[in-house]
Design a protein around this motif. Structure first.
Motif, PDB file in Angstrom:
ATOM      1  N   LEU A 174      60.612   9.681  36.656  1.00 39.09           N
ATOM      2  CA  LEU A 174      60.912  10.533  35.498  1.00 39.09           C
ATOM      3  C   LEU A 174      62.452  10.984  35.329  1.00 39.09           C
ATOM      4  O   LEU A 174      62.872  10.763  34.098  1.00 39.09           O
ATOM      5  CB  LEU A 174      60.031  11.705  35.636  1.00 39.09           C
ATOM      6  N   PRO A 175      62.934  11.566  36.432  1.00 41.13           N
ATOM      7  CA  PRO A 175      64.392  11.893  36.039  1.00 41.13           C
ATOM      8  C   PRO A 175      65.429  10.726  35.809  1.00 41.13           C
ATOM      9  O   PRO A 175      66.301  10.947  35.058  1.00 41.13           O
ATOM     10  CB  PRO A 175      64.842  12.668  37.245  1.00 41.13           C
ATOM     11  N   ARG A 178      64.783  10.092  32.054  1.00 39.56           N
ATOM     12  CA  ARG A 178      65.490  11.029  31.070  1.00 39.56           C
ATOM     13  C   ARG A 178      66.845  10.828  31.172  1.00 39.56           C
ATOM     14  O   ARG A 178      67.722  10.929  29.866  1.00 39.56           O
ATOM     15  CB  ARG A 178      65.167  12.490  31.697  1.00 39.56           C
ATOM     16  N   ASP A 179      67.326  10.409  32.168  1.00 36.28           N
ATOM     17  CA  ASP A 179      69.089  10.128  32.325  1.00 36.28           C
ATOM     18  C   ASP A 179      69.247   9.145  31.378  1.00 36.28           C
ATOM     19  O   ASP A 179      70.426   8.978  30.743  1.00 36.28           O
ATOM     20  CB  ASP A 179      69.444   9.931  33.904  1.00 36.28           C
ATOM     21  N   ALA A 181      67.578   7.542  28.752  1.00 40.20           N
ATOM     22  CA  ALA A 181      67.002   7.669  27.292  1.00 40.20           C
ATOM     23  C   ALA A 181      67.950   7.443  26.567  1.00 40.20           C
ATOM     24  O   ALA A 181      67.955   6.697  25.373  1.00 40.20           O
ATOM     25  CB  ALA A 181      66.076   8.796  27.259  1.00 40.20           C
ATOM     26  N   ALA A 242      58.741   5.816  31.686  1.00 39.16           N
ATOM     27  CA  ALA A 242      58.740   7.120  32.604  1.00 39.16           C
ATOM     28  C   ALA A 242      57.133   7.264  33.177  1.00 39.16           C
ATOM     29  O   ALA A 242      57.090   8.300  33.617  1.00 39.16           O
ATOM     30  CB  ALA A 242      59.065   8.651  31.944  1.00 39.16           C
TER      31      ALA A 242
END
Length: 256
Positions: A174-175, A178-179, A181, A242
């Protein structure tokens, strides 16, 4: 993202799940770079599949080794759009056993190859992807697919190192998604259960039968091509991001 005409990097691509994925991508019209350390098998597979597949000797834990292989892939095919991280090792030792405490060097090696090696490859591939033009209407530049294990959730006795390495891959999905995206790069993780790889061929027949009956349904081991098909789905499904996707026929591992 359409697989045809795209370029994929597949670590651990010379055998098992990686080989099945290399074969599927090549059949779908992709260029593929096999990143592995088995020179004989990697070269044979590339020769068998033709000019759209190349082999690179890569140590996933070594920054320069990975960077050089990425450069060679871009030189051969122009861009990189897909990255599958299958390279990994296993180990079975109890935290405390007859021979004493779990050797720290072995724990470090498993973490270094499985977790740090995965991150090392994906971060450098993502850097390359970020320089490219989008290839879909939604702005996608690339797809990264990591490989964990159900041991990330239900590690058995003796799997402390392996479970920690695979749990780390689940935890960073997930992180990292996010980084990345903002660059149009999706990140997902496949979480396989018991897969019928050559390792299982060495088991006694009764042990093999017992493992085969462990899943809920169907009661058999997964085939490598089924994991490859899940990779295809992830690449082609632009709205899948994700996610950590279990593919295990409903199995929940017991302590031993």
């Amino acid at each position: 993202m359409d697989i045809q005409g795209k370029t994929a990097v597949v670590t651990g691509g010379a055998s098992g799940l990686g080989e099945a994925t290399v074969r599927l991508y090549a059949a779908k019209g992709a260029n593929v770079a096999i990143f592995d350390m088995n020179d004989q098998r990697g070269a044979q597979l590339a020769a068998e599949l033709g000019a759209t597949v190349i082999y690179q000797n890569v140590n996933v834990t070594d920054e320069q080794s990975v960077a050089s292989a990425i450069d060679a892939t871009v030189t051969a095919f122009g861009e990189i759009h897909i990255c599958n991280n299958f390279a990994g090792i296993g180990d079975a030792k109890k935290t405390l056993g007859r021979d004493g405490a779990f050797p720290l060097d072995i724990f470090n090696k498993v973490i270094n190859v499985n977790l740090i090696g995965t991150f090392n490859v994906l971060r450098l591939v993502a850097q390359q992807m970020s320089t490219q033009q989008p290839v879909t209407d939604c702005g996608s530049r690339g797809v990264i697919i990591n490989t964990a294990s159900i041991a990330a959730y239900e590690g058995q006795m003796g799997q402390a190192a392996y479970s920690a390495s695979k749990g780390g891959i689940v935890g960073m999905t997930l992180p990292i998604a996010r980084d990345l995206a903002q660059y149009g790069i999706r990140v997902n993780t496949i979480v396989p259960g018991l897969v019928h790889t050559p390792l299982f061929e060495s088991l006694p027949e009764d042990a093999f039968e017992s493992l085969s009956k462990s899943p809920l349904f169907p009661q058999r081991l997964a085939r490598p091509d089924e994991i490859a098909h899940l990779s295809q789905f992830i690449v082609e499904s632009d709205y899948t991001n994700a996610e950590c996707i279990r593919m295990d026929a409903g199995i929940r591992m017991q302590p031993r």
